[in-house]
Design an enzyme around this catalytic site. Structure first.
Site: not given
Length: 139
Positions: A47, A50, A96, A99, A119
């Site tokens: 991510c 984070c 995510c 976060c 995607c």
């Protein structure tokens, strides 16, 4: 890792304007423009906000859609799904877990073994590359 809670102002300081627009305001980058849509490098996609590990390059494939596509996340607990009714469509948004950064969407038109296509916007990701070991393979 645990939940990450930051203010909009903190996210704006840490992210580029494009990363902020996509990850915090649920934006989408134009197809075939993102950094990772066509990369073949080995590693782990984390991510952008984070650092949580989200996808392995082993699950990445060319879906032809212009965004990085994966047939599975690293594990089922790293990504949360939400119904997305924007733009006159019914889609499943992926974020995510740690976060709540907007990643993209998941569709049921992917390859086996899952039949899913995650995607993802390149701006939501960062690739931690992996080098070959002494045997010439990836660990």
């Amino acid at each position: 890792m645990g939940k990450v809670n930051k203010t909009d102002r903190e996210w704006q300081r840490e992210l580029s304007p494009e990363e902020y627009r996509i990850t915090r305001q649920k934006g989408t980058e134009p197809a075939f423009t993102g950094q990772y849509w066509n990369t073949k490098q080995h590693g782990t996609y984390v991510c952008r906000c984070c650092g949580a590990e989200l996808f392995s390059s082993d699950a990445k494939y060319d879906s032809g859609c212009g965004w990085p596509s994966f047939f599975r996340p690293l594990n089922g607990s790293v990504i949360d799904e939400h119904e997305d009714l924007t733009h006159g469509m019914v889609r499943t948004e992926i974020v995510c877990h740690d976060c709540e950064a907007h990643l993209g969407h998941v569709f049921e038109d992917g390859p086996q073994p899952t039949g899913l296509r995650y995607c993802v916007n390149s701006a939501s990701l960062q690739l931690k590359t992996q080098e070959k070991n002494d045997e010439g393979t990836y660990p």
